[in-house]
Design a protein around this motif. Structure first.
Motif, PDB file in Angstrom:
ATOM      1  N   VAL A 198       0.856  -1.180   0.000  1.00 50.00           N
ATOM      2  CA  VAL A 198       0.000   0.000   0.000  1.00 50.00           C
ATOM      3  C   VAL A 198       0.895   1.234   0.000  1.00 50.00           C
ATOM      4  N   PRO A 199       0.628   2.218  -0.882  1.00 47.03           N
ATOM      5  CA  PRO A 199       1.488   3.410  -0.967  1.00 47.03           C
ATOM      6  C   PRO A 199       1.675   4.093   0.384  1.00 47.03           C
ATOM      7  N   GLU A 200       2.871   4.565   0.611  1.00 45.63           N
ATOM      8  CA  GLU A 200       3.204   5.215   1.882  1.00 45.63           C
ATOM      9  C   GLU A 200       2.326   6.438   2.108  1.00 45.63           C
ATOM     10  N   GLY A 201       1.814   6.560   3.306  1.00 43.44           N
ATOM     11  CA  GLY A 201       0.991   7.705   3.677  1.00 43.44           C
ATOM     12  C   GLY A 201      -0.465   7.591   3.283  1.00 43.44           C
ATOM     13  N   PHE A 202      -0.827   6.508   2.593  1.00 42.43           N
ATOM     14  CA  PHE A 202      -2.201   6.362   2.103  1.00 42.43           C
ATOM     15  C   PHE A 202      -3.196   6.339   3.259  1.00 42.43           C
ATOM     16  N   ASP A 203      -2.890   5.576   4.292  1.00 45.86           N
ATOM     17  CA  ASP A 203      -3.814   5.442   5.423  1.00 45.86           C
ATOM     18  C   ASP A 203      -4.169   6.808   6.012  1.00 45.86           C
ATOM     19  N   LYS A 204      -3.180   7.678   6.165  1.00 46.21           N
ATOM     20  CA  LYS A 204      -3.429   8.999   6.747  1.00 46.21           C
ATOM     21  C   LYS A 204      -4.253   9.872   5.803  1.00 46.21           C
ATOM     22  N   ARG A 205      -3.980   9.754   4.504  1.00 42.50           N
ATOM     23  CA  ARG A 205      -4.675  10.619   3.538  1.00 42.50           C
ATOM     24  C   ARG A 205      -6.170  10.311   3.460  1.00 42.50           C
ATOM     25  N   VAL A 206      -6.535   9.039   3.633  1.00 41.34           N
ATOM     26  CA  VAL A 206      -7.957   8.705   3.523  1.00 41.34           C
ATOM     27  C   VAL A 206      -8.687   8.889   4.847  1.00 41.34           C
ATOM     28  N   GLY A 207      -7.933   9.187   5.893  1.00 35.84           N
ATOM     29  CA  GLY A 207      -8.535   9.544   7.174  1.00 35.84           C
ATOM     30  C   GLY A 207      -9.503   8.505   7.688  1.00 35.84           C
ATOM     31  N   GLY A 208     -10.645   8.958   8.158  1.00 33.81           N
ATOM     32  CA  GLY A 208     -11.611   8.059   8.780  1.00 33.81           C
ATOM     33  C   GLY A 208     -12.523   7.340   7.833  1.00 33.81           C
ATOM     34  N   ARG A 209     -12.362   7.548   6.515  1.00 37.17           N
ATOM     35  CA  ARG A 209     -13.269   6.868   5.588  1.00 37.17           C
ATOM     36  C   ARG A 209     -12.647   5.631   4.952  1.00 37.17           C
ATOM     37  N   GLY A 210     -11.437   5.296   5.337  1.00 31.94           N
ATOM     38  CA  GLY A 210     -10.799   4.110   4.787  1.00 31.94           C
ATOM     39  C   GLY A 210     -10.122   3.297   5.865  1.00 31.94           C
ATOM     40  N   LEU A 211     -10.313   1.973   5.818  1.00 32.67           N
ATOM     41  CA  LEU A 211      -9.669   1.072   6.773  1.00 32.67           C
ATOM     42  C   LEU A 211      -8.849   0.061   5.981  1.00 32.67           C
ATOM     43  N   VAL A 212      -7.540   0.049   6.195  1.00 33.14           N
ATOM     44  CA  VAL A 212      -6.643  -0.872   5.497  1.00 33.14           C
ATOM     45  C   VAL A 212      -6.260  -1.995   6.450  1.00 33.14           C
ATOM     46  N   LEU A 213      -6.562  -3.235   6.038  1.00 30.58           N
ATOM     47  CA  LEU A 213      -6.220  -4.419   6.827  1.00 30.58           C
ATOM     48  C   LEU A 213      -5.059  -5.122   6.154  1.00 30.58           C
ATOM     49  N   ARG A 214      -3.985  -5.293   6.867  1.00 31.09           N
ATOM     50  CA  ARG A 214      -2.811  -5.965   6.300  1.00 31.09           C
ATOM     51  C   ARG A 214      -2.760  -7.386   6.848  1.00 31.09           C
ATOM     52  N   GLY A 215      -2.894  -8.340   5.960  1.00 32.45           N
ATOM     53  CA  GLY A 215      -2.963  -9.731   6.387  1.00 32.45           C
ATOM     54  C   GLY A 215      -4.365 -10.275   6.196  1.00 32.45           C
ATOM     55  N   TRP A 216      -4.648 -11.376   6.865  1.00 29.02           N
ATOM     56  CA  TRP A 216      -5.947 -12.029   6.706  1.00 29.02           C
ATOM     57  C   TRP A 216      -7.059 -11.153   7.261  1.00 29.02           C
ATOM     58  N   ALA A 217      -8.191 -11.095   6.547  1.00 24.65           N
ATOM     59  CA  ALA A 217      -9.313 -10.259   6.955  1.00 24.65           C
ATOM     60  C   ALA A 217     -10.523 -11.123   7.274  1.00 24.65           C
ATOM     61  N   PRO A 218     -11.372 -10.685   8.196  1.00 27.44           N
ATOM     62  CA  PRO A 218     -12.605 -11.421   8.500  1.00 27.44           C
ATOM     63  C   PRO A 218     -13.646 -11.182   7.406  1.00 27.44           C
ATOM     64  N   GLN A 219     -13.426 -11.780   6.245  1.00 26.28           N
ATOM     65  CA  GLN A 219     -14.193 -11.450   5.042  1.00 26.28           C
ATOM     66  C   GLN A 219     -15.680 -11.733   5.195  1.00 26.28           C
ATOM     67  N   VAL A 220     -16.025 -12.880   5.741  1.00 24.94           N
ATOM     68  CA  VAL A 220     -17.442 -13.223   5.863  1.00 24.94           C
ATOM     69  C   VAL A 220     -18.171 -12.202   6.736  1.00 24.94           C
ATOM     70  N   ALA A 221     -17.548 -11.812   7.846  1.00 22.87           N
ATOM     71  CA  ALA A 221     -18.158 -10.822   8.737  1.00 22.87           C
ATOM     72  C   ALA A 221     -18.280  -9.468   8.045  1.00 22.87           C
ATOM     73  N   ILE A 222     -17.279  -9.114   7.249  1.00 25.07           N
ATOM     74  CA  ILE A 222     -17.329  -7.831   6.541  1.00 25.07           C
ATOM     75  C   ILE A 222     -18.458  -7.831   5.526  1.00 25.07           C
ATOM     76  N   LEU A 223     -18.541  -8.880   4.711  1.00 22.42           N
ATOM     77  CA  LEU A 223     -19.583  -8.934   3.688  1.00 22.42           C
ATOM     78  C   LEU A 223     -20.976  -8.986   4.294  1.00 22.42           C
ATOM     79  N   ALA A 224     -21.093  -9.562   5.489  1.00 23.64           N
ATOM     80  CA  ALA A 224     -22.403  -9.685   6.127  1.00 23.64           C
ATOM     81  C   ALA A 224     -22.872  -8.386   6.774  1.00 23.64           C
ATOM     82  N   HIS A 225     -21.965  -7.410   6.927  1.00 25.23           N
ATOM     83  CA  HIS A 225     -22.345  -6.164   7.596  1.00 25.23           C
ATOM     84  C   HIS A 225     -23.223  -5.314   6.679  1.00 25.23           C
ATOM     85  N   ALA A 226     -24.266  -4.754   7.237  1.00 21.79           N
ATOM     86  CA  ALA A 226     -25.242  -3.991   6.448  1.00 21.79           C
ATOM     87  C   ALA A 226     -24.617  -2.798   5.733  1.00 21.79           C
ATOM     88  N   ALA A 227     -23.546  -2.244   6.274  1.00 21.48           N
ATOM     89  CA  ALA A 227     -22.929  -1.061   5.671  1.00 21.48           C
ATOM     90  C   ALA A 227     -22.228  -1.379   4.359  1.00 21.48           C
TER      91      ALA A 227
END
Length: 478
Positions: free
Chosen positions: A332-361
């Protein structure tokens, strides 16, 4: 239903050691055990730990661990996740060395095997079943369409333009037709499986891969992790490219396994999540229904730096809220996490995909169109933005976009393609906020409802599974 195996069918299950292949077949093994079928799962010794989640939920399933040694495999490498993609065919060849030990085990076992259920990439299990005098069934972790396409390629061996087709992007203008498949689709050569495109007549490895797929056509039938609501056109009648064998569509298997209290759809089956599911869900709770884009490219794909930069730029410019699972060393490009602020969440490694897809948002999923990811999104009623790369993924993407209407194309160039960040940003914005995106989401929600219904009692996949199990019982009495 209680697990009981007195006088029940005894089935030998042989997975292929790749994440997307093993997990759904293990879900099927769990469902069989829950319905009273005795199951033995055979794996190479290095893959035995991967059975732990299954065995904890289905203690009656018997593991069978066999040593794997082959001169073409690097020592200690027994799973596709640890290898470069070019080793896939070599791994298929190496696994065939388990034929003899499995034959000896089955002949000596006090409980006879009545059938063999093997992964699509373990074609040598069909002659093994024949030697044991029992039918073999082929399990496909892919869709029925994708299964028919790969078998059609090795059955019909369409000619390639001289010197083209092996590299990414070569032969783009050469369309390969599939006249025996419903709707007679055709695909550009680079969009088809690398296993076929790298085939060289007379080459031992190439001939071994082809033979593996052709053996599948000698089976008693196919069991697919699919459902009628998504692939009805390919289930209405027997397909010539699958030797007109019956196909039992029993998916989505993870959802079916979850219905009976199993390990299906568990997020930890592929490894521990880098961030707990509860923490991700709490972050998603801040956003309205359907407003978040989830980005993930499966367990094997690693974006090149150029691809990662383009994806990051598009997410930043689109204004969309997103969760990006940057697995496998994706930079992931350096500084990206800070630039997207509170509207982006970057997960490095395995992600809880089923739980994410099941979330209404979560309303959209940028995906490589691997079949497991696809059916997980379908089960959750989440619309997709397709970025296919290899294997059956281009075939799957076309099914989602052109036939099911539950996806929009995001990038279509293959493993090496770098999307234009401006175009990708516009696609993301239109999907989340545009009228076209709203219509696609509505169709995805409807597919989600049908996917849930399919695995419940009376649903099409539930009935197909019951009919498959009845077939095993019938074989057990012969």
């Amino acid at each position: 239903m209680a697990e009981t195996h007195d006088g029940a069918p005894h089935v030998l299950v042989i997975p292929f050691p790749a994440q997307g292949h093993m997990l759904p077949l293990l879900d099927l093994a769990h469902l069989l055990a829950r319905r009273g079928v005795a199951v033995t799962v055979a794996v190479s010794s290095g893959n035995l730990p991967l059975l732990s989640p299954l065995l904890s939920k289905s203690p009656s399933i018997q593991p069978l661990s066999l040593p794997l040694s082959h001169p073409s495999l690097p020592p200690g490498l027994e799973n596709a996740k640890d290898m470069a993609p070019t080793y896939f065919g070599i791994l298929m060849l190496a696994l065939a060395s388990l034929h003899g030990p499995l034959l000896s085990w089955a002949r000596a076992h006090p409980r006879p095997v009545c059938a063999v259920v093997s992964d699509i990439s373990v074609g040598w299990a069909q002659p093994l079943a024949a030697e044991l005098g029992v039918p073999g069934f082929v399990f496909s972790p892919s869709g029925v369409l994708g299964t028919a396409v790969i078998h059609s390629l090795f059955l019909r061996m369409p000619k390639r333009p001289e010197g083209e087709g092996e590299g990414e992007g070569e032969g783009e203008d050469y369309l390969v037709p599939f006249p025996s498949i419903p709707n007679s689709p055709s695909y550009p050569l680079p969009k088809l499986s690398r296993l076929f495109r790298s085939y060289k007549e007379g080459d031992p490895l190439s001939e071994s891969v082809r033979r593996n797929f052709l053996w599948n056509l000698e089976s008693h039938g196919f069991v697919a992790n699919s459902l009628e609501a998504l692939e009805e056109a390919y289930l209405e009648r027997p397909l010539d490219d699958l030797a007109r064998k019956r196909v039992w569509a029993v998916g989505p298997l993870a959802a079916a396994a979850a219905e009976v209290g199993g390990a299906g759809a568990a997020d930890d089956r592929g490894g521990p999540s880098s961030v707990p599911a509860a923490e991700v869900s709490a972050w998603l709770d801040r956003f309205p229904e359907g407003s978040v884009v989830y980005v993930c490219f499966g367990s094997l794909a690693v974006l090149t730096p150029a691809q990662a930069a383009a994806a990051a730029a598009a997410l930043e410019r689109s204004g969309a809220v997103f969760v990006w699972a940057a697995r496998g060393g994706t930079e992931v490009p350096e500084g990206f996490d800070k630039r997207v602020g509170g509207r982006g969440l970057v997960l490095r490694g395995w992600a809880p995909q089923v739980a994410i897809l099941a979330h209404a948002a979560v309303g959209w999923f940028v995906t490589h169109c691997g079949w497991n990811s696809l059916v997980e999104a379908a089960s959750a009623g989440v619309a997709m933005l397709t970025w296919p790369m290899t294997a059956d993924q281009h075939v799957n993407a076309r099914l989602l976009v052109e036939e099911a209407g539950v996806a929009l194309p995001a990038c279509d160039g293959g493993l090496a393609a770098v999307p234009d960040p401006h175009e990708l940003a516009r696609t993301l914005a239109e999907a989340v906020r545009g009228e076209r995106g709203r219509a696609v989401r509505d169709r995805a929600k409807e597919l989600g409802r049908k996917a849930v219904e399919a695995v419940r009692e009376g649903g099409s996949s539930y009935i197909a599974l019951e009919e498959f199990i009845q077939e095993l019982h019938n074989l057990n009495t012969k």
